[in-house]
Write a protein that holds these residues in place. Structure first.
Motif, PDB file in Angstrom:
ATOM      1  N   PRO A 281       0.812  -1.218   0.000  1.00 38.11           N
ATOM      2  CA  PRO A 281       0.000   0.000   0.000  1.00 38.11           C
ATOM      3  C   PRO A 281       0.849   1.273   0.000  1.00 38.11           C
ATOM      4  CG  PRO A 281      -0.848  -1.562   1.601  1.00 38.11           C
ATOM      5  CD  PRO A 281       0.458  -2.111   1.123  1.00 38.11           C
ATOM      6  N   ALA A 284       2.653   1.497  -3.647  1.00 38.28           N
ATOM      7  CA  ALA A 284       1.698   1.718  -4.728  1.00 38.28           C
ATOM      8  C   ALA A 284       1.046   3.087  -4.599  1.00 38.28           C
ATOM      9  CB  ALA A 284       0.636   0.622  -4.715  1.00 38.28           C
ATOM     10  N   ASN A 285       0.640   3.460  -3.395  1.00 40.69           N
ATOM     11  CA  ASN A 285      -0.047   4.745  -3.254  1.00 40.69           C
ATOM     12  C   ASN A 285       0.898   5.918  -3.439  1.00 40.69           C
ATOM     13  OD1 ASN A 285      -2.135   2.981  -2.525  1.00 40.69           O
ATOM     14  ND2 ASN A 285      -3.111   4.612  -1.368  1.00 40.69           N
ATOM     15  N   VAL A 288       1.215   6.100  -7.270  1.00 38.92           N
ATOM     16  CA  VAL A 288      -0.018   6.593  -7.887  1.00 38.92           C
ATOM     17  C   VAL A 288      -0.249   8.064  -7.515  1.00 38.92           C
ATOM     18  CG1 VAL A 288      -2.532   6.355  -7.883  1.00 38.92           C
ATOM     19  CG2 VAL A 288      -1.095   4.339  -8.059  1.00 38.92           C
ATOM     20  N   ILE A 330      -4.684   2.394   5.130  1.00 41.09           N
ATOM     21  CA  ILE A 330      -4.881   0.977   4.815  1.00 41.09           C
ATOM     22  C   ILE A 330      -3.903   0.128   5.616  1.00 41.09           C
ATOM     23  CG2 ILE A 330      -4.627  -0.744   2.995  1.00 41.09           C
ATOM     24  CD1 ILE A 330      -5.488   1.537   1.030  1.00 41.09           C
TER      25      ILE A 330
ATOM     26  N   LEU B   8     -10.048  -2.581  -3.456  1.00 44.66           N
ATOM     27  CA  LEU B   8     -10.510  -1.734  -2.379  1.00 44.66           C
ATOM     28  C   LEU B   8      -9.338  -1.219  -1.579  1.00 44.66           C
ATOM     29  CD1 LEU B   8     -13.012  -0.884  -0.774  1.00 44.66           C
ATOM     30  CD2 LEU B   8     -12.717  -2.960   0.520  1.00 44.66           C
ATOM     31  N   ARG B   9      -8.319  -2.056  -1.468  1.00 43.97           N
ATOM     32  CA  ARG B   9      -7.276  -1.767  -0.516  1.00 43.97           C
ATOM     33  C   ARG B   9      -6.202  -0.857  -1.088  1.00 43.97           C
ATOM     34  NH1 ARG B   9      -6.431  -6.010   3.537  1.00 43.97           N
ATOM     35  NH2 ARG B   9      -8.570  -6.287   4.091  1.00 43.97           N
ATOM     36  N   VAL B  10      -5.839  -1.051  -2.296  1.00 44.81           N
ATOM     37  CA  VAL B  10      -4.645  -0.403  -2.802  1.00 44.81           C
ATOM     38  C   VAL B  10      -4.920   0.223  -4.150  1.00 44.81           C
ATOM     39  CG1 VAL B  10      -2.301  -0.785  -3.546  1.00 44.81           C
ATOM     40  CG2 VAL B  10      -3.196  -2.060  -1.623  1.00 44.81           C
ATOM     41  N   ALA B  11      -4.487   1.466  -4.288  1.00 45.13           N
ATOM     42  CA  ALA B  11      -4.688   2.151  -5.553  1.00 45.13           C
ATOM     43  C   ALA B  11      -3.724   1.613  -6.602  1.00 45.13           C
ATOM     44  CB  ALA B  11      -4.474   3.641  -5.365  1.00 45.13           C
TER      45      ALA B  11
END
Lengths: 396, 264
Positions: A281, A284-285, A288, A330, B8-11
């Protein structure tokens, strides 16, 4: 208009003026709950329990007044009251419920029964759910800004702390479990928080630079994200088990590390597993989020003569912050939940009580582990949601 | 169509879209390894013996691995199917005009539901329904609802207004509009939710073994209980391979549906 909520005005359906369809859900649940046993009475900790209805579990006057209050608030939920009143009434109902259930041990158990246990039963949980839904509904319609939301959460947590400190609930079984495990409880709380936050911190240290690199280098991204995705699919219980192998071998080979407390069993493999789960998370976030930074903003920063590092720090990361913070949310909520499983490999945390309780068939010990975990995760979720929203509002 | 809600969890993480020869080879190897581990575990005895303590069995011997794997898959398939039915129906209801009022509340509830760790749900379900299959099913179904509901709502909401207007202009009645326009367009996202649920459930089902549900968690727990790393690794690898393969297979299905929806 304000009274009819966010969705009003879209569809002409005002056949029952003053009637709110959504509010029927908590009202029906509350009505149902009053017919269910409020608490369970057990002559001792592991004996079979017997459910005691709302009316029988409380002193008659309290039962009458409390039942009437809860029913009236349930009725009010079915009417078109303003969102703020909806939230306020729900909080009053929750406070009343907390107060009432504290009276149950005195009313149900006789003074000469020191081992008797009075635990929450289906009626209590359903009432909690009903008015929790009503409060959630009210706050969703109110669309509170991040600041007030955090303040509201703080007030609720303070009220809970006050409730425990006052001793009002001391007759209830879950607090008897707490009294029996007082020292262990706070030690496990520290372990739980340490594992969840420590692994998040480590994941940020590694994941933020890796995320930036992924945003800059498509080929690295193509390799890193699928690999991290695969890690995510490994079940937690297996991951904890798998981490025991390298750490056990490492500690065996390097006695110095063993002396530091790094062993194949305990908190070290749990922390490592959580760190690995947390990477996806964060990476990746971050990538992004950086993708979403408007090109104009980057160009403007370049035009102002900012170098690459400064541009990243002063322009790109702040603009990507909402998405990155969503990733942090998350991770944190996921980790707080996953730490409970770490108890299986001796990693400690609230899961210790959950698994002990399961093996002893003592539901209140399970709750002693489960309730703080949920409260912690909920608090983390609300705080980080508010932070992400606030970061999105602040003009960078 | 926006793919932002894919997981849902990770973009921004997505399934492998185009199968390269290496990806196909990797998949086949993973599938072959899984089959061998389950059907002929003795083959791996020399490797696992390195991890087992002296005298401890290297290969799980307290039951049939095949039977445990089948139990595990059945548990996950059953609970995911139940979650999918409930979540999709709910998601459809709250996106219809008559159910719109309930959307903000159901969103909030879904978000709050996520903070309940599966272990806690499992442990709390035990006193209500007893040990074994039932509490595990309850926890898996409840926990599986969230991603599917969220993705169903996102998928149905993500259908462009212009497309709906065109369907209306073609004279399709609401039922036809839903069945032949909205649902097919939302299907890739719904399936992504089901995929996420299934993978989460494969992991959570292992925890079910702590409350005596039949499944692969038994192998791992047996290893944890006796300090036998060979068992842990064996159970972990089988569950991990299962999760990766299911994730991958549903991802392929999803990509195919997305391609078809794009063409339609």
């Amino acid at each position: 208009m304000t009274a009819s909520g966010a969705a009003a005005g879209r569809v002409p359906r005002a056949r029952f003026p003053g009637f709110d369809r959504v509010g029927v859900v908590p009202a029906a649940l509350a009505a149902l709950a009053l017919a269910l046993p409020l608490v369970t009475f057990k002559p001792n900790r592991i004996a079979a329990g017997r459910g005691v209805a709302f009316w029988a579990a409380l002193p008659p006057a309290a039962a009458a007044a409390g039942g009437l209050l809860l029913l009236l608030i349930g009725l009010a939920a079915c009417l078109r009251v303003a969102p703020a009143s909806r939230l306020g009434l729900a909080l009053v109902a929750l406070a009343a419920l907390a107060g009432l259930v504290g009276l149950a041990p005195g009313a149900v158990a006789l003074p000469g029964m020191p081992y008797a246990r009075v635990s929450f039963a289906a009626g209590f949980w359903t009432l909690l759910l009903a008015f929790g839904i009503m409060a959630a509904d009210g706050s969703a319609r109110l669309a509170l800004r991040p600041g007030p939301r955090v303040l509201l959460l703080g007030a609720v947590l303070l009220a809970l702390a006050g409730l425990f400190a006052s001793g009002w609930w001391n007759g209830l079984s879950i607090l008897k479990e707490y009294a029996a495990h007082r020292d262990g409880f706070w030690a496990e709380a520290v372990t739980h928080g340490g594992l969840a936050f420590g692994s998040l911190f480590a994941a940020l240290l590694v994941g933020l630079p890796l995320g930036v690199a992924c945003a800059r280098m498509p080929r690295l991204r193509g390799a890193a994200l699928p690999a991290l995705n695969v890690i995510q699919t490994i079940p937690s219980i297996a991951m904890y088990g798998l981490m025991m192998v390298p750490l056990g071998l490492l500690a065996g080979a390097v006695p110095f590390l063993g002396a530091l407390g790094i062993r194949g069993i305990g908190a070290a493999p749990a922390g490592l597993a959580l760190f690995l789960y947390a990477l996806l998370p964060v990476v990746a976030n971050t990538a992004v989020g950086l993708d979403g930074v408007p090109r104009d903003a980057v160009e403007a920063a370049r035009g102002m003569g900012m170098g690459g590092a400064r541009r990243l720090r002063a322009v790109e990361l702040p603009l990507a912050a909402p998405v990155i913070l969503t990733g942090v949310r998350i991770v944190l909520v996921q980790n707080i939940g996953l730490v409970t499983v770490a108890a299986l490999i001796g990693g400690g945390g609230f899961g210790t009580f959950v698994f002990q309780g399961t093996s002893q068939a003592a539901i209140d010990l399970v709750l002693l582990g489960a309730v703080p975990t949920v409260v912690l995760a909920f608090t983390a979720a609300v705080l980080l949601d508010a932070a992400a929203e606030a970061a999105g509002r602040t003009p960078a | 169509m926006s793919r932002s809600g894919e997981t849902l969890r990770v973009a921004g993480t997505r399934a492998v879209r185009r199968a390269s020869p290496a990806a196909i080879a990797g998949r086949l190897c993973a599938a072959a390894l899984l089959l061998l581990l389950v059907l002929a575990p003795r083959l791996f005895a020399p490797a696992f013996r390195l991890l087992a303590e002296d005298g401890a069995p290297a290969i799980y011997d307290q039951g049939s691995l095949l039977q445990l794997t089948l139990d595990h898959v059945a548990l996950v398939a059953g609970s995911t199917a139940a979650s999918a039915i409930v979540a999709v129906v709910l998601g459809v209801l709250v996106t219809r005009p008559s159910g719109r009022d309930f959307l903000p509340l159901s969103r909030t509830l879904v978000n709050v539901g996520q903070v309940f760790p599966p272990v806690a749900v499992l442990a709390v379900a035990v006193p209500l329904v007893g040990f074994g299959l039932e509490p595990t099913l309850i926890a898996l179904v409840l926990y599986g609802l969230l991603p599917i509901f969220e993705n169903t709502v996102a998928g149905l909401d993500g259908v462009p207004a212009a497309v709906m207007d065109a369907a209306r202009g073609m004279g399709l009645d609401p039922r036809r509009r839903f069945l032949s326009v909205e649902l097919p367009l939302a299907m890739p996202l719904i399936l992504a939710g089901i995929r996420l649920s299934a993978v989460i459930n494969i992991g959570t089902a292992t925890i079910g073994s702590t409350v005596a549900a039949k499944g692969l968690g038994e192998v791992i727990l047996a290893g944890l209980g006796t300090g036998n790393t060979a068992f842990i690794l064996q159970g972990g690898i089988i569950v991990g391979l299962l999760a990766v393969l299911v994730y991958d297979a549903l991802g392929l299905l999803e990509a195919r549906l997305a391609a078809r929806a794009g063409r339609a």
